[in-house]
Design an enzyme around this catalytic site. Structure first.
Site, PDB file in Angstrom:
ATOM      1  CD1 TRP A  16      -3.559   5.346  -2.433  1.00 37.87           C
ATOM      2  CD2 TRP A  16      -4.912   6.922  -1.623  1.00 37.87           C
ATOM      3  NE1 TRP A  16      -4.840   4.893  -2.520  1.00 37.87           N
ATOM      4  CE2 TRP A  16      -5.696   5.825  -2.042  1.00 37.87           C
ATOM      5  CE3 TRP A  16      -5.553   8.042  -1.086  1.00 37.87           C
ATOM      6  CZ2 TRP A  16      -7.089   5.819  -1.919  1.00 37.87           C
ATOM      7  CZ3 TRP A  16      -6.931   8.028  -0.970  1.00 37.87           C
ATOM      8  CH2 TRP A  16      -7.681   6.934  -1.378  1.00 37.87           C
ATOM      9  CE  LYS A  65      -6.787   6.619  -5.261  1.00 45.54           C
ATOM     10  NZ  LYS A  65      -7.782   5.554  -5.104  1.00 45.54           N
ATOM     11  CB  THR A 112      -0.904   0.012   1.240  1.00 43.70           C
ATOM     12  OG1 THR A 112      -0.088   0.175   2.416  1.00 43.70           O
ATOM     13  CG2 THR A 112      -1.694  -1.285   1.357  1.00 43.70           C
ATOM     14  CD  GLU A 153      -5.307  -2.530   1.231  1.00 44.08           C
ATOM     15  OE1 GLU A 153      -4.834  -1.862   2.159  1.00 44.08           O
ATOM     16  OE2 GLU A 153      -5.624  -2.029   0.123  1.00 44.08           O
TER      17      GLU A 153
END
Length: 544
Positions: free
Chosen positions: A443, A438, A183, A330
Site C-alpha cells: 500500500w 496498491k 497495517t 486485520e
C-alpha cells in the site's frame, strides 16, 4: 441439559511446536542464505533452538506479554522466533523492512518492543530508526554473513549456544497475545493488530483444509510472501502444523532465483503477490524448459488483484494452477479463496472469471456488503458496497483502541474494499473506499504524498492517484496545480518527496494540470483522474 461435556483444551501455538517435534522431527527446513548457498536443518533442531531462544530471552528479562520484534528476511532463524517467542508467553512483533525508517521507528515504539532480533544484513536499516524506539532494551543480531561485532548487539548464535535445548513451556491462556502485525498506515498512522493464540490456531487449521491451501505432510511449501507481512499468510504455521517441508528464500526474491529454488527443492505450494508471479511468468514464457516445475501443485496469489491474463497464462501455457486469495492484516490475513465449486457448470471463460475473483470465505469467516447508509445489500453480482467481515481470526479492535470507526455497531469489520458479491458468494473488488495505491502488493498512501507536495511553496493543489502499470499492477501518479505566477520543475517536486518516503512510494510521474476535478462537497474526484490518466503510464511505455 446432557451431563457429558468436552475437555477445555487450550488452542495455543505451543501445541504445533510440540507436535512437529514429536511426529515430524525429521521434516526439513531449507534456507537460501545471503551468499546464495543453501542451509538445511530439521524441525527437531528448530524446536530445540526455539527452546534455547526462550531461555536466552528469559535471561534477558523478557516475560509474559513482552514484545519481541524481528527485522528479518524469511529464514529458519526467523521460524525459531515464530515458535519460541509466542510459546514462552511473549509476543512476536514482525517489523516490515520495506517501510521508511521513520515509520518502522513509530511502529516499534508504539508496540513497546523491548528486544529486537535483526539480520546482520539489515543493521544499516535498523540504525536509521533505533533511536526513535524508547522502549528498546536489547538488540540481538543474527549473523547471517559473518561475525557479529559487540557494538552491533548480542550475537544470536552465542546466546543460544549457552542454553538448554528444552524449555518448560508455560500453560497459556488461548486468548493471550501471540503476535502483533501492523497495517501499512494508508489512512493515517499504522495500526497494530494483535493476533491471539486461539485466532492463529484456528486460522492455521482452516488454511490446512483442502478447499484452502490443502497442505499436507508430503508437500513442500515456499512462502515468498515475507514473514514480516501478516505472518506470511500463515504459511509457516501451516507447514509446522502438517509437518510439510518448508523452503525459505532469504533475501533472494527475483524471479530467476525463485524458479531455481522451486525446481531444486521440488516445491509443491508457494504463495506471493502478483508482482512476483508476473516476473516468473515472463521468464517461463521465454524458456520454460530451464526449470522443472512438475511438482508444483498450487501457487497462491494475493496482496492485490491478479490480472486474469496472469492466471490464464500460467494455466494455458504452462499448466500451472494459480489460486487467488483475499485478506488483510486485520483478517490474519486469509479471508477468502477463489476455488471453483464442483457444482458449477462453466466454460473456460466462466472458469477464468471465477478464478479471477477474490473467491468466497473460509469456514468461520462471514461476509456481507453494505451501502453508504449502512444497509446490507443483496448478493446479486451487480450491487456494489463496502465489504464487511467477521470471524474468529478477524480483529475486533486495534492496539490502543484506535480506529474504532472501522467496526459497525453490530461488530462487523469494515474492510474499505468496495465489492460485488454474486449468488454463489464470490467476492469481486471493484474499487476502494479510500484512495490508496496498491503497488506490487504494498500500500502507498496518496494523502501522505499529497501533503508533502503541497508543502512546496509553489504548489496550490496536488492529488495522487493510481495509474495502471504492466509490472506493478498500479503505480502512483501525481497531478499538481501551481499557484498563479509560480513555477516549479518536476525535479524540484521530487526533491520535496525524496528522503521523506521510501523510494518505491515516489510517483512515477508528475503531471501539471490547470485544475483537479472535485466532488460536490469539494473533495478531489480521483475517479475522474483515473478515467483521464489511468492509462498514462502504459501508453507512455508503448510510445517509448
Amino acid at each position: 441439559m446432557l451431563a457429558g461435556r468436552m475437555m477445555d483444551f487450550p488452542l495455543t501455538l505451543t501445541h504445533f511446536l510440540e507436535r512437529v517435534k514429536t511426529f515430524h522431527g525429521r521434516g526439513e527446513v531449507v534456507t537460501r542464505n545471503p551468499d546464495r548457498s543453501l542451509s538445511r536443518t530439521t524441525y527437531a533442531d528448530i524446536t530445540k533452538r526455539s527452546a534455547r531462544l526462550a531461555h536466552a530471552l528469559t535471561r534477558l528479562g523478557v516475560g509474559p506479554g513482552d514484545r519481541v520484534a524481528t527485522l528479518c528476511w524469511n529464514h529458519a532463524r526467523h521460524l525459531e522466533a515464530y515458535l519460541g517467542v509466542p510459546a514462552m508467553g511473549a509476543v512476536l512483533h514482525t517489523l516490515n523492512l520495506r517501510l521508511h525508517p521513520r515509520e518502522i521507528g513509530y511502529i516499534a515504539n508504539h508496540a513497546g518492543d523491548r528486544v529486537i532480533l535483526v539480520d546482520r544484513s539489515l543493521l544499516k536499516l535498523f540504525r536509521a530508526f533505533k533511536d526513535a524506539v524508547t522502549t528498546l532494551e536489547r538488540v540481538i543480531v543474527i549473523g547471517d554473513d559473518g561475525e557479529v561485532e559487540e557494538a552491533d548487539g548480542l550475537d544470536y548464535e552465542a546466546l543460544l549456544a549457552a542454553e538448554a535445548g528444552a524449555f518448560p513451556w508455560p500453560a497459556l491462556d488461548e486468548g493471550s497475545a501471540a503476535m502483533i502485525c501492523y497495517t501499512s498506515g494508508t489512512t493515517g498512522d499504522p495500526k497494530g493488530v494483535v493476533y491471539t493464540h486461539r485466532s492463529m490456531v484456528l486460522h492455521t487449521l482452516a488454511c490446512c483444509m483442502a478447499t484452502v491451501t490443502g497442505v499436507r505432510e508430503s508437500d513442500v511449501v515456499l512462502p515468498v510472501v515475507p514473514m514480516f507481512h501478516a505472518s506470511a499468510w500463515g504459511l509457516p504455521y501451516v507447514a509446522v502444523a502438517t509437518g510439510a517441508k518448508l523452503v525459505m528464500p532469504g533475501p533472494h526474491l527475483d524471479p530467476a532465483s525463485l524458479l531455481e529454488l522451486m525446481a531444486k527443492e521440488k516445491v509443491t505450494t508457494a504463495g506471493g503477490v502478483p508482482t512476483i508471479w508476473l516476473g516468473i511468468l515472463a521468464l517461463l514464457d521465454q524458456d520454460a524448459s530451464r526449470w522443472d516445475l512438475s511438482a508444483m501443485r498450487v501457487m497462491l496469489i494475493g496482496g492485490s488483484a491478479a490480472p486474469p491474463a496472469l492466471i490464464d497464462g500460467f494455466w494455458s501455457r504452462h499448466k500451472l494452477r494459480v489460486v487467488h486469495a483475499w485478506g488483510m492484516t486485520e483478517t490474519s490475513p486469509v479471508g477468502t479463496m477463489a476455488h471453483l465449486k464442483s457444482t458449477m457448470d462453466l466454460d473456460a471463460a466462466g472458469e477464468l472469471e471465477v478464478r479471477s475473483s477474490q473467491g468466497f470465505p473460509l469456514p468461520f469467516v462471514e461476509q456481507r456488503h453494505a451501502g453508504e447508509d449502512g444497509k446490507v445489500l443483496p448478493w446479486d453480482g451487480q450491487t456494489m458496497g463496502e465489504l464487511e467481515v467477521r470471524g474468529p481470526w478477524v480483529a475486533s479492535s486495534y492496539l490502543g483502541d484506535e480506529g474504532a470507526d472501522r467496526w459497525t455497531a453490530d461488530g462487523w469489520f469494515k474492510t474499505g474494499d468496495v465489492v460485488t458479491i454474486d449468488a454463489e458468494g464470490y467476492v469481486r473488488i471493484t474499487d476502494r473506499s479510500k484512495d490508496v495505491v496498491k503497488s506490487g502488493g504494498e500500500w502507498i498512501s496518496s494523502v501522505a504524498l499529497e501533503n508533502a507536495l503541497m508543502a512546496h511553496p509553489a504548489v496550490l493543489e496536488a492529488a495522487v492517484f493510481a495509474a495502471k502499470h504492466e509490472k506493478w499492477s498500479e503505480r502512483p501518479l501525481a497531478a499538481v496545480v501551481l499557484k498563479p505566477g509560480q513555477e516549479a520543475t518536476k525535479e524540484a517536486l521530487y526533491g520535496q518527496l525524496e528522503g521523506k518516503f521510501t523510494k518505491f512510494w515516489l510517483p512515477d510521474d508528475i503531471l501539471f494540470v490547470e485544475q483537479i476535478p472535485r466532488t460536490s462537497t469539494g473533495k478531489f474526484l480521483k475517479t475522474k483522474l483515473r478515467e483521464q490518466y489511468g492509462e498514462y503510464l502504459v501508453k507512455a511505455k508503448q510510445e517509448a
